[in-house]
Design a protein around this motif. Structure first.
Motif, PDB file in Angstrom:
ATOM      1  N   LYS A 182      30.334 -11.207  62.325  1.00  0.00           N
ATOM      2  CA  LYS A 182      30.493 -10.737  60.684  1.00  0.00           C
ATOM      3  C   LYS A 182      30.599 -12.076  59.736  1.00  0.00           C
ATOM      4  O   LYS A 182      31.120 -12.925  60.312  1.00  0.00           O
ATOM      5  N   ASP A 184      27.554  -9.441  57.652  1.00  0.00           N
ATOM      6  CA  ASP A 184      26.061  -9.179  57.918  1.00  0.00           C
ATOM      7  C   ASP A 184      25.283 -10.153  57.291  1.00  0.00           C
ATOM      8  O   ASP A 184      24.241 -10.654  57.575  1.00  0.00           O
ATOM      9  N   LEU A 196      22.133  -3.882  63.492  1.00  0.00           N
ATOM     10  CA  LEU A 196      23.147  -2.978  62.994  1.00  0.00           C
ATOM     11  C   LEU A 196      23.100  -1.556  63.237  1.00  0.00           C
ATOM     12  O   LEU A 196      23.800  -0.877  62.726  1.00  0.00           O
TER      13      LEU A 196
END
Length: 233
Positions: A182, A184, A196
């Protein structure tokens, strides 16, 4: 497993085992470390252990007598010791070597200094020689630590998740695929959306493709071996 180091500079090695994975392995007695100093086995009152090379040449070598006595002391304290000498004049150490050596109970690294050690010590006492890479270090301690790290993580119980070993570089002749965490999107760079979606089969296919591309770019020598292996099937 016992990792034994013959070195003039114990303090260069010992702190590496204070923290992280190897620190935990040491605390849990998955591994143990031991040190032997050739200065403790010399008859020289000044504890001098180096001499000029026979035939001339720049630099010094560790004397044969104290080094041989140190090796004998290791043998007296441990059974079935595998002696390893890190040197640039050898084949490169590989992941397969790390996995193979993790099966031994006692490994001893002879850490050279100055210009190295007398070749007769290598011929008489050393079981294997390995090169860390195509460059020269000031001593064998750093190479020995790298080898130890690579070997130790293949010992059962050292890693928290042993499955991670299966996905690392050099397994199946490929470099490890790129990994992401993280957020994204980081500084306008996003990861492939397939990561994802939670479809692990598709994610694995993508990782395999990325591993192939990475290997082809950075290690074409390895990639050619992959191609040749596939051609034989």
């Amino acid at each position: 497993m016992n990792f034994i180091f013959i070195t003039l500079f114990e303090n260069l090695i010992r702190p590496y085992f204070d923290d992280s994975i190897l620190g935990r392995a040491l605390k849990n007695e998955k591994i143990k470390i031991h040190f032997f100093n050739p200065r403790d086995f010399t008859a020289n009152k000044y504890k001098k252990v180096d001499s000029y090379m026979i035939g001339g040449g720049a630099g010094l070598l560790i004397n044969t007598e104290p080094l041989a006595e140190t090796i004998k002391a290791v043998r007296e304290n441990f059974n079935e010791v595998r002696f390893i000498f890190p040197t640039p004049a050898a084949k490169k150490f590989t992941q397969n070597d790390a996995k193979r050596l993790s099966k031994y109970k006692n490994l001893c690294f002879i850490c050279g200094r100055y210009e190295g050690i007398d070749e007769r010590i290598v011929e008489k006492y050393v079981n294997e020689v390995f090169c860390l890479g195509d460059f020269i270090l000031t001593g064998g301690e750093l190479a020995a630590m790298c080898f130890t790290d690579a070997i130790a993580r293949n010992i059962k119980g050292v890693l928290g998740n042993e499955k991670s070993l299966d996905e690392e570089s050099f397994e199946n002749l490929l470099l490890e695929a790129p990994e992401f965490t993280k957020p994204d999107i980081f500084e306008n760079l996003s990861i492939n959306s397939e990561f994802l979606k939670g479809n692990h089969n598709k994610i694995q296919v993508l990782k395999n493709q990325m591993a192939n591309s990475k290997t082809r770019f950075f290690r074409p020598d390895m990639f050619h071996k992959v191609i040749a292996k596939k051609g034989k099937k």
